[in-house]
Write a protein that holds these residues in place. Structure first.
Motif, PDB file in Angstrom:
ATOM      1  N   ASP A  17       3.985  -8.360   3.777  1.00 52.03           N
ATOM      2  CA  ASP A  17       3.595  -7.877   5.252  1.00 52.03           C
ATOM      3  C   ASP A  17       4.527  -7.001   5.746  1.00 52.03           C
ATOM      4  O   ASP A  17       4.853  -6.945   7.286  1.00 52.03           O
ATOM      5  N   SER A  18       5.685  -6.896   4.713  1.00 48.00           N
ATOM      6  CA  SER A  18       7.072  -5.672   5.617  1.00 48.00           C
ATOM      7  C   SER A  18       6.567  -4.434   6.246  1.00 48.00           C
ATOM      8  O   SER A  18       5.501  -4.194   6.114  1.00 48.00           O
ATOM      9  N   ARG A  19       6.845  -4.059   8.093  1.00 47.34           N
ATOM     10  CA  ARG A  19       6.502  -3.223   8.981  1.00 47.34           C
ATOM     11  C   ARG A  19       6.363  -1.660   7.209  1.00 47.34           C
ATOM     12  O   ARG A  19       5.698  -1.223   7.689  1.00 47.34           O
ATOM     13  N   PHE A  20       7.661  -1.662   7.002  1.00 45.84           N
ATOM     14  CA  PHE A  20       7.898  -0.009   6.019  1.00 45.84           C
ATOM     15  C   PHE A  20       7.705  -0.753   4.761  1.00 45.84           C
ATOM     16  O   PHE A  20       9.151  -1.672   4.285  1.00 45.84           O
ATOM     17  N   LYS A  21       7.308  -0.399   3.712  1.00 45.80           N
ATOM     18  CA  LYS A  21       6.599  -0.833   2.366  1.00 45.80           C
ATOM     19  C   LYS A  21       6.431   0.398   1.702  1.00 45.80           C
ATOM     20  O   LYS A  21       5.894   1.137   1.930  1.00 45.80           O
ATOM     21  N   ILE A  22       7.406   0.281   0.214  1.00 42.91           N
ATOM     22  CA  ILE A  22       6.775   1.386  -0.641  1.00 42.91           C
ATOM     23  C   ILE A  22       7.216   1.427  -2.121  1.00 42.91           C
ATOM     24  O   ILE A  22       7.703   0.307  -2.686  1.00 42.91           O
ATOM     25  N   GLY A  23       6.143   1.968  -2.580  1.00 42.25           N
ATOM     26  CA  GLY A  23       5.967   0.605  -3.971  1.00 42.25           C
ATOM     27  C   GLY A  23       6.298   2.761  -5.211  1.00 42.25           C
ATOM     28  O   GLY A  23       5.232   3.594  -4.352  1.00 42.25           O
ATOM     29  N   MET A  24       6.932   2.218  -5.966  1.00 40.36           N
ATOM     30  CA  MET A  24       7.218   3.603  -7.089  1.00 40.36           C
ATOM     31  C   MET A  24       6.152   2.919  -8.319  1.00 40.36           C
ATOM     32  O   MET A  24       6.764   2.012  -8.394  1.00 40.36           O
ATOM     33  N   MET A  25       4.828   2.990  -8.374  1.00 41.00           N
ATOM     34  CA  MET A  25       4.506   2.775  -9.265  1.00 41.00           C
ATOM     35  C   MET A  25       3.788   4.065 -10.834  1.00 41.00           C
ATOM     36  O   MET A  25       3.969   4.523 -10.261  1.00 41.00           O
ATOM     37  N   SER A  26       3.022   3.355 -11.872  1.00 40.16           N
ATOM     38  CA  SER A  26       3.335   3.984 -12.843  1.00 40.16           C
ATOM     39  C   SER A  26       1.252   4.768 -12.467  1.00 40.16           C
ATOM     40  O   SER A  26       0.664   3.829 -11.498  1.00 40.16           O
ATOM     41  N   ARG A  27       1.013   5.551 -13.587  1.00 36.68           N
ATOM     42  CA  ARG A  27      -0.343   5.898 -13.181  1.00 36.68           C
ATOM     43  C   ARG A  27      -1.047   4.542 -14.182  1.00 36.68           C
ATOM     44  O   ARG A  27      -0.538   3.813 -14.765  1.00 36.68           O
ATOM     45  N   GLN A  28      -2.224   4.533 -13.573  1.00 36.29           N
ATOM     46  CA  GLN A  28      -3.300   3.566 -14.264  1.00 36.29           C
ATOM     47  C   GLN A  28      -3.403   2.743 -14.004  1.00 36.29           C
ATOM     48  O   GLN A  28      -3.449   1.579 -14.683  1.00 36.29           O
ATOM     49  N   ILE A  29      -2.815   2.126 -12.437  1.00 31.30           N
ATOM     50  CA  ILE A  29      -2.367   0.944 -13.135  1.00 31.30           C
ATOM     51  C   ILE A  29      -3.051   0.184 -11.370  1.00 31.30           C
ATOM     52  O   ILE A  29      -2.355  -1.198 -11.200  1.00 31.30           O
ATOM     53  N   GLY A  30      -4.107   0.814 -10.512  1.00 29.99           N
ATOM     54  CA  GLY A  30      -4.645   0.231  -9.667  1.00 29.99           C
ATOM     55  C   GLY A  30      -3.291  -0.167  -7.983  1.00 29.99           C
ATOM     56  O   GLY A  30      -4.052  -0.182  -7.241  1.00 29.99           O
ATOM     57  N   LYS A  31      -2.686   1.128  -7.532  1.00 31.41           N
ATOM     58  CA  LYS A  31      -2.033   1.384  -5.830  1.00 31.41           C
ATOM     59  C   LYS A  31      -2.744   1.389  -5.679  1.00 31.41           C
ATOM     60  O   LYS A  31      -2.581   0.877  -4.407  1.00 31.41           O
ATOM     61  N   THR A  32      -3.697   2.716  -5.442  1.00 33.28           N
ATOM     62  CA  THR A  32      -4.459   2.712  -4.632  1.00 33.28           C
ATOM     63  C   THR A  32      -5.659   1.679  -3.776  1.00 33.28           C
ATOM     64  O   THR A  32      -5.460   1.788  -2.962  1.00 33.28           O
ATOM     65  N   PHE A  33      -5.670   1.013  -5.364  1.00 31.24           N
ATOM     66  CA  PHE A  33      -6.913   0.577  -4.990  1.00 31.24           C
ATOM     67  C   PHE A  33      -6.397  -1.172  -4.519  1.00 31.24           C
ATOM     68  O   PHE A  33      -6.866  -1.689  -3.402  1.00 31.24           O
ATOM     69  N   THR A  34      -5.036  -1.606  -4.600  1.00 30.65           N
ATOM     70  CA  THR A  34      -4.408  -2.390  -4.087  1.00 30.65           C
ATOM     71  C   THR A  34      -3.891  -2.794  -2.655  1.00 30.65           C
ATOM     72  O   THR A  34      -4.050  -3.281  -2.047  1.00 30.65           O
ATOM     73  N   THR A  35      -3.754  -1.171  -2.288  1.00 32.59           N
ATOM     74  CA  THR A  35      -3.182  -0.189  -0.819  1.00 32.59           C
ATOM     75  C   THR A  35      -5.038  -0.773   0.191  1.00 32.59           C
ATOM     76  O   THR A  35      -4.692  -1.178   1.419  1.00 32.59           O
TER      77      THR A  35
END
Length: 463
Positions: A17-35
């Protein structure tokens, strides 16, 4: 109703729940889905507590913004049984362009808006923000400069996820900055995701990708050095547009065509651009591997029949001699020009093409990864004598064939013009092709080593 099954790397992201959170993530692993799940949960919690929350999703284009809303936020709210209303709106920006925004609102006033990223759209909201695929946003540093003051209000959150896209963007700066930056950073490559339970056949994906650099960057999250790339990813990002590459968007204006000849290993590519004002809009890119010369002739004839083609520049090198001669017999030597890929001609072509990208005078299809890699793989190096030359490592994608077809189309559009009468090759191609139009042409040259006028970048009225 049971909630979605989340893998450990998704749970770690969601529970942070950090105020500023950044993720470098692979293609096809659901990063937009989770956010987008995090956004939906925040909206539902706000409704239950009788308060309001406000989110803005900035995506790289209209299609991606719609996907984040339709296949993310709305999907999660439906699954949770939450009541909401959807709406669409059009924003008029300072540069007179328009963007389409999607919005979801709830009873107590909680809202989420999804729209394409732009310095103006980033400046226009005071809300929690989700930057989706931030490394691919055009003008990422300008967007950041406009955005950060907006989310400076205490309590507002910022979420950023992306795969890497070279080193020349703000996402790279944020992920690699030293010291205590105040950011909570998450890194999940394809190997970590599979180790956490994601079902992906890594070896099959790697084999089908067919590009070691693309695999290293998009799945293994390695930063690729752009120092030698002729077209940086920032230039490519800035030229991408949702409405480019769609033949149905052709408005009947003057069209210019570039053709890169390939028969066996390399691609045969026809690049079609329409001149709208001072911008060259890509309307279609025709690609074939292993097509016979007869099939290539038919594909080019079809382009001439469907568009008002004023000029076509074709690769005349080697096996291109006969296709160019045949095309000139069918469509006229004043409309079809052969370009020999000599060192000076390639330098002139590449320079003219790069200028179009730098001046934002060309629009190319968005999210076409083979095209992006092809444009980026072209490198300018010094030969043994110090003379510049262009190289592109040959792989399953060829020798930057799409890039050269693009540069040939830009070169065709740079030639002088004259009036001519035109009728489509097929009557059914459309009545708006008839009548006098402007055509670009040059006198014939006997000296094949002299660079064609279009390659030299002559402007209308120069002769």
């Amino acid at each position: 109703m049971p909630g979605p099954v989340l893998y450990p790397y998704q749970q770690r992201w969601l529970e942070d729940d950090s105020r500023f959170k950044i993720g470098m993530m692979s293609r096809q692993i659901g990063k937009t889905f989770t956010t987008t799940l995090e956004i939906a949960l925040d909206m539902v919690a706000a409704e239950m507590e009788g308060r309001r929350t406000r989110w803005v999703i900035l995506s790289r284009g209209e299609r991606q913004a719609r996907e984040a809303m339709e296949e993310g936020v709305k999907l999660h709210l439906h699954a949770m049984g939450a009541a909401f209303q959807g709406a669409e709106d059009v924003f008029h920006l300072e540069d007179r362009t328009t963007v389409r925004a999607l919005e979801v609102s709830m009873a107590h006033g909680s809202r989420v808006t999804a729209l394409p990223a732009n310095p103006d759209t980033a400046r226009g909201f005071s809300a929690n923000v989700f930057l989706d695929e931030f490394a691919f946003h055009a003008d990422s540093r300008k967007i950041w400069a406009a955005l950060f003051p907006v989310i400076s209000k205490p309590g507002l959150k910022l979420r950023i996820v992306s795969t890497p896209n070279g080193k020349g963007n703000k996402f790279y700066d944020l992920m690699t900055a030293d010291g205590d930056t105040g950011w909570s950073r998450h890194t999940v490559d394809i190997y970590q995701a599979v180790a956490d339970g994601l079902d992906r056949p890594i070896e099959d994906l790697k084999k089908s990708c067919g590009d070691p650099d693309a695999w290293a960057q998009e799945y293994e999250l390695q930063w690729l050095d752009e120092a030698s790339a002729w077209l940086s990813f920032d230039l490519i990002n800035a030229a991408e547009h949702d409405r480019a590459g769609i033949p149905e968007n052709y408005t009947g204006g003057p069209v210019y065509v570039g053709v890169d000849i390939g028969r066996r290993h390399d691609l045969f590519v026809i690049w079609v651009v329409e001149e709208v004002g001072d911008v060259l809009w890509t309307r279609e890119i025709v690609e074939r591997r292993g097509a016979t010369f007869a099939e290539q002739d038919a594909l080019l004839d079809d382009v001439f029949a469907r568009y008002r083609v004023l000029r076509c520049c074709m690769d005349q090198t080697g096996m291109g001699e006969k296709p160019v001669e045949d095309a000139q017999n069918r469509h006229g030597s004043s409309r079809v020009e052969g370009v020999l890929f000599t060192g000076p001609n390639k330098l002139a072509l590449a320079t003219l093409g790069k200028q179009a990208f730098e001046d934002r005078r060309i629009r190319i299809p968005m999210s076409n990864e083979p095209l992006r890699r092809d444009l980026h793989k072209l490198q300018k190096v010094s030969g043994p004598t110090g003379a510049p030359r262009f190289v592109a490592e040959s792989d399953s994608g060829g020798h930057a064939d799409r890039a050269w077809a693009c540069f040939l189309a830009v070169s065709a559009a740079a030639s002088p013009h004259m009036e001519y009468g035109y009728a489509p090759a097929r009557p059914e191609a459309g009545g708006l092709y008839r009548g006098p139009h402007r055509m670009r042409m040059r006198p014939d040259f006997d000296d094949e080593d002299f660079p064609p006028r279009s390659v030299l970048g002559f402007k209308p009225g120069a002769w």
